[in-house]
Write an enzyme that holds these catalytic residues in place. Sequence first.
Site, PDB file in Angstrom:
ATOM      1  N   ALA A  29       4.725  -4.399   6.087  1.00 47.01           N
ATOM      2  CA  ALA A  29       5.690  -4.377   7.180  1.00 47.01           C
ATOM      3  C   ALA A  29       5.852  -5.820   7.649  1.00 47.01           C
ATOM      4  CB  ALA A  29       5.176  -3.503   8.307  1.00 47.01           C
TER       5      ALA A  29
ATOM      6  N   GLY B 182       2.429  -1.915   4.312  1.00 48.13           N
ATOM      7  CA  GLY B 182       3.610  -1.081   4.143  1.00 48.13           C
ATOM      8  C   GLY B 182       4.169  -1.112   2.728  1.00 48.13           C
TER       9      GLY B 182
ATOM     10  N   GLU C 208      -4.391  -4.102   6.871  1.00 48.28           N
ATOM     11  CA  GLU C 208      -4.014  -4.101   8.293  1.00 48.28           C
ATOM     12  C   GLU C 208      -5.178  -4.412   9.216  1.00 48.28           C
ATOM     13  OE1 GLU C 208      -3.056  -1.798   6.084  1.00 48.28           O
ATOM     14  OE2 GLU C 208      -0.928  -1.351   6.369  1.00 48.28           O
TER      15      GLU C 208
HETATM   16  N1  CAA Z   1       5.429 -10.018   7.224  1.00 49.87           N
HETATM   17  C1  CAA Z   1       6.175 -11.104   7.495  1.00 49.87           C
HETATM   18  N2  CAA Z   1       6.203 -12.190   6.710  1.00 49.87           N
HETATM   19  C2  CAA Z   1       5.410 -12.193   5.609  1.00 49.87           C
HETATM   20  C3  CAA Z   1       4.605 -11.098   5.287  1.00 49.87           C
HETATM   21  C4  CAA Z   1       4.637  -9.967   6.143  1.00 49.87           C
HETATM   22  N3  CAA Z   1       3.926  -8.852   5.895  1.00 49.87           N
HETATM   23  N4  CAA Z   1       3.924 -11.397   4.141  1.00 49.87           N
HETATM   24  C5  CAA Z   1       4.312 -12.617   3.779  1.00 49.87           C
HETATM   25  N5  CAA Z   1       5.210 -13.108   4.655  1.00 49.87           N
HETATM   26  C6  CAA Z   1       5.872 -14.431   4.629  1.00 49.87           C
HETATM   27  C7  CAA Z   1       4.916 -15.513   5.035  1.00 49.87           C
HETATM   28  O1  CAA Z   1       4.827 -15.584   6.425  1.00 49.87           O
HETATM   29  C8  CAA Z   1       5.570 -16.719   4.414  1.00 49.87           C
HETATM   30  O2  CAA Z   1       6.665 -17.113   5.220  1.00 49.87           O
HETATM   31  P1  CAA Z   1       6.802 -18.661   5.707  1.00 49.87           P
HETATM   32  O3  CAA Z   1       7.030 -19.413   4.428  1.00 49.87           O
HETATM   33  O4  CAA Z   1       7.994 -18.620   6.602  1.00 49.87           O
HETATM   34  O5  CAA Z   1       5.516 -19.011   6.365  1.00 49.87           O
HETATM   35  C9  CAA Z   1       6.154 -16.170   3.110  1.00 49.87           C
HETATM   36  O6  CAA Z   1       6.228 -14.762   3.295  1.00 49.87           O
HETATM   37  C10 CAA Z   1       5.280 -16.422   1.905  1.00 49.87           C
HETATM   38  O7  CAA Z   1       3.974 -15.965   2.191  1.00 49.87           O
HETATM   39  P2  CAA Z   1       2.646 -16.843   1.990  1.00 49.87           P
HETATM   40  O8  CAA Z   1       2.960 -18.278   2.197  1.00 49.87           O
HETATM   41  O9  CAA Z   1       1.583 -16.241   2.844  1.00 49.87           O
HETATM   42  O10 CAA Z   1       2.383 -16.575   0.439  1.00 49.87           O
HETATM   43  P3  CAA Z   1       0.964 -16.622  -0.314  1.00 49.87           P
HETATM   44  O11 CAA Z   1       1.297 -16.524  -1.763  1.00 49.87           O
HETATM   45  O12 CAA Z   1       0.156 -17.770   0.168  1.00 49.87           O
HETATM   46  O13 CAA Z   1       0.186 -15.291   0.152  1.00 49.87           O
HETATM   47  C11 CAA Z   1      -0.011 -12.937   0.653  1.00 49.87           C
HETATM   48  C12 CAA Z   1       0.662 -14.033  -0.204  1.00 49.87           C
HETATM   49  C13 CAA Z   1      -1.503 -12.827   0.315  1.00 49.87           C
HETATM   50  C14 CAA Z   1       0.678 -11.633   0.290  1.00 49.87           C
HETATM   51  C15 CAA Z   1       0.163 -13.278   2.147  1.00 49.87           C
HETATM   52  O14 CAA Z   1       1.538 -13.557   2.388  1.00 49.87           O
HETATM   53  C16 CAA Z   1      -0.242 -12.173   3.086  1.00 49.87           C
HETATM   54  O15 CAA Z   1      -1.430 -11.955   3.320  1.00 49.87           O
HETATM   55  N6  CAA Z   1       0.731 -11.431   3.664  1.00 49.87           N
HETATM   56  C17 CAA Z   1       0.484 -10.398   4.658  1.00 49.87           C
HETATM   57  C18 CAA Z   1      -0.118  -9.145   4.017  1.00 49.87           C
HETATM   58  C19 CAA Z   1      -0.377  -8.122   5.078  1.00 49.87           C
HETATM   59  O16 CAA Z   1      -1.196  -8.291   5.959  1.00 49.87           O
HETATM   60  N7  CAA Z   1       0.328  -6.983   4.995  1.00 49.87           N
HETATM   61  C20 CAA Z   1       0.205  -5.914   5.972  1.00 49.87           C
HETATM   62  C21 CAA Z   1       1.290  -6.041   7.006  1.00 49.87           C
HETATM   63  S1  CAA Z   1       1.085  -4.915   8.378  1.00 49.87           S
HETATM   64  C22 CAA Z   1       1.656  -3.450   7.799  1.00 49.87           C
HETATM   65  O17 CAA Z   1       2.127  -3.353   6.702  1.00 49.87           O
HETATM   66  C23 CAA Z   1       1.547  -2.266   8.735  1.00 49.87           C
HETATM   67  C24 CAA Z   1       1.779  -0.959   8.077  1.00 49.87           C
HETATM   68  O18 CAA Z   1       0.872  -0.223   7.759  1.00 49.87           O
HETATM   69  C25 CAA Z   1       3.110  -0.482   7.823  1.00 49.87           C
END
Ligand code: CAA
Length: 258
Positions: free
Chosen positions: A66, A109, A132
């Site tokens: 998400a 998500g 999460e």
């Molecule tokens: N929401 C918003 N933006 C996100 C995102 C997310 N879930 N995941 C990645 N992005 C964005 C980053 O903020 C970044 O944007 P900027 O360049 O503007 O900073 C861009 O995507 C690229 O991401 P990274 O620079 O972090 O890329 P990476 O290759 O270094 O890492 C990753 C990849 C490990 C997937 C890392 O992006 C990450 O940990 N993302 C979040 C994963 C996460 O926690 N997901 C759960 C979300 S909460 C949820 O989903 C609730 C639910 O149950 C529905």
Amino acid sequence: AQQYENILVELRGRVGLVTLNRPKALNALNQATMNEIVAAVSDMDADPGVGAVVITGSEKAFAAGADIKEMASKGYMEMYAADWFRAWENLTRLRIPVIAAVSGFALGGGCELAMMCDFIIAGDNAKFGQPEINLGVIPGMGGSQRLTHAVGKAKAMDMILTGRFMDANEAERAGLVSRVVPAASVVEEALEAADVIASKSKPVAMVAKEAVNAAFETGLSQGVLFERRIFHSLFATEDQKEGMAAFTEKRQPEFKHR
Ligand code: CAA
């Protein structure tokens, strides 16, 4: 065709292909994207020309969750009043078969969206996770339930409590995904599977999906009864007559209701 901002929608023969297209955010699922996916797949569900759907992302990310930035500053009342994530329920009510073609990250998500599909074909670079807990929340699109149904309590607890990722092979061993294929061919493989499904009788594919899904909501004897009644009802269809006649006549069936 309708224009969308966050997804690409195509028809390949009788297969609908929905490609998440927010590369800069690793296909993070904001509300707009959710609404577009639900609208696009609902249209396909209602279209007699579409027999199956594939949902995919990019090679790097199916969806990284998400959209954290969209949610971060919200308060309880806002989340509750909007019933945040509720629209995803519409996706699970569709009757058409839906395959997730997962390459790269399917986190939070993203993993939950993949699990809302009928089955998952994974690229060998796929990474599944429900991280999460690292954000001070828990899964909110069904992960605590669907992951537990898919892989059992031990792995679901491990994933959801530690936030660790599962690679494609572990996901296949655990029963989360149906096949693992080279990352570069995951969409092609999913389209082929969808094409096979779309060549069958559409109403029969729909009731087959309904019968499997009944396994999650009913006890065994009720589920088996539900299945048998559907089985009986199919003898009222032209496609059952055609399918069985084709077998007897040693030819390929030509289903009417595709
Ligand atoms: N929401 C918003 N933006 C996100 C995102 C997310 N879930 N995941 C990645 N992005 C964005 C980053 O903020 C970044 O944007 P900027 O360049 O503007 O900073 C861009 O995507 C690229 O991401 P990274 O620079 O972090 O890329 P990476 O290759 O270094 O890492 C990753 C990849 C490990 C997937 C890392 O992006 C990450 O940990 N993302 C979040 C994963 C996460 O926690 N997901 C759960 C979300 S909460 C949820 O989903 C609730 C639910 O149950 C529905």
